[in-house]
Design an enzyme around this catalytic site. Sequence first.
Site, mmCIF file in Angstrom:
data_model
loop_
_atom_site.group_PDB
_atom_site.id
_atom_site.type_symbol
_atom_site.label_atom_id
_atom_site.label_comp_id
_atom_site.label_asym_id
_atom_site.label_seq_id
_atom_site.Cartn_x
_atom_site.Cartn_y
_atom_site.Cartn_z
ATOM 1 N N GLY A 108 28.134 24.905 56.123
ATOM 2 C CA GLY A 108 28.653 26.168 56.622
ATOM 3 C C GLY A 108 27.865 27.370 56.140
ATOM 4 N N GLU A 111 25.173 27.785 58.534
ATOM 5 C CA GLU A 111 25.714 28.305 59.794
ATOM 6 C C GLU A 111 25.954 29.813 59.722
ATOM 7 O OE1 GLU A 111 28.130 24.615 61.720
ATOM 8 O OE2 GLU A 111 28.683 25.177 59.677
#
Length: 257
Positions: A108, A111
């Site tokens: 994440g 991301e």
Amino acid sequence: MPYETLLVTNEESFGLITLNRPPANAISEQLMRELNAALNGYEADDAIRVIIITGSGDRIFCAGADLGSAFAGGEVENFVRFGTGVVRRIERFPKPVIAAMNGHALGGGCEIAMACHFRLLKEGARMGQTESNLGIIPGYGGTQRLPRLIGRTKALEYLILGTQIPADECLALGLVNRLCGEGQTLNEAKALARQLAKRPPVATRLIIEAVDEGLEAPIEKALDIEVRAFLKSLRTEDAAEGIQAFLTKREPEFRGR
């Protein structure tokens, strides 16, 4: 508002958001909700023209989801969908957002960084969508943004193998804008933020919108998106100021109008 998982400060004309959940600055639902709240504040603040997102410490920008809590309850879908919305909001944010990766950006964390408009990475650090090592796949847009940034072939390789991509390879692939020496990532991000803060705010917002919308459209529609954005920019006070400054050979003072 007080934050428990972030440090949020203003410097000059840019805002600094520090992910603050040591040692790995792991993502929790609270962190994503606080990040969204911080973005709310900065979007409404005309004095802030650029955002920097970094991580606490000097080893890890963000190592991804907090596996001990993020997937433990029964609200996993809400966690993923809300977080996806926050990451998409970063990508579409009307002011430039810089990822100052002072360490590894994995899962994440990668991301979040890929959604930012500019990415600076510390030399020796790594980026990667490593979720497949856990038997899962990215949930905040990694399977969609990585191919768009570096191409389908290498993206599939890295996604399926769960590769941690070395800093020099990230630069060669165009995954980051530049590499920074030890202890210099945030300083270089601030220097870039000062440059960006001098740019015309309306034109900057329209460029972000046109690129984002145009990448997903056929070329004829994409060109129309650009023309419409151009005409909007031409009608602004900043355009009049920029043209007049050029004609009179002086530095423009853009006010975002």
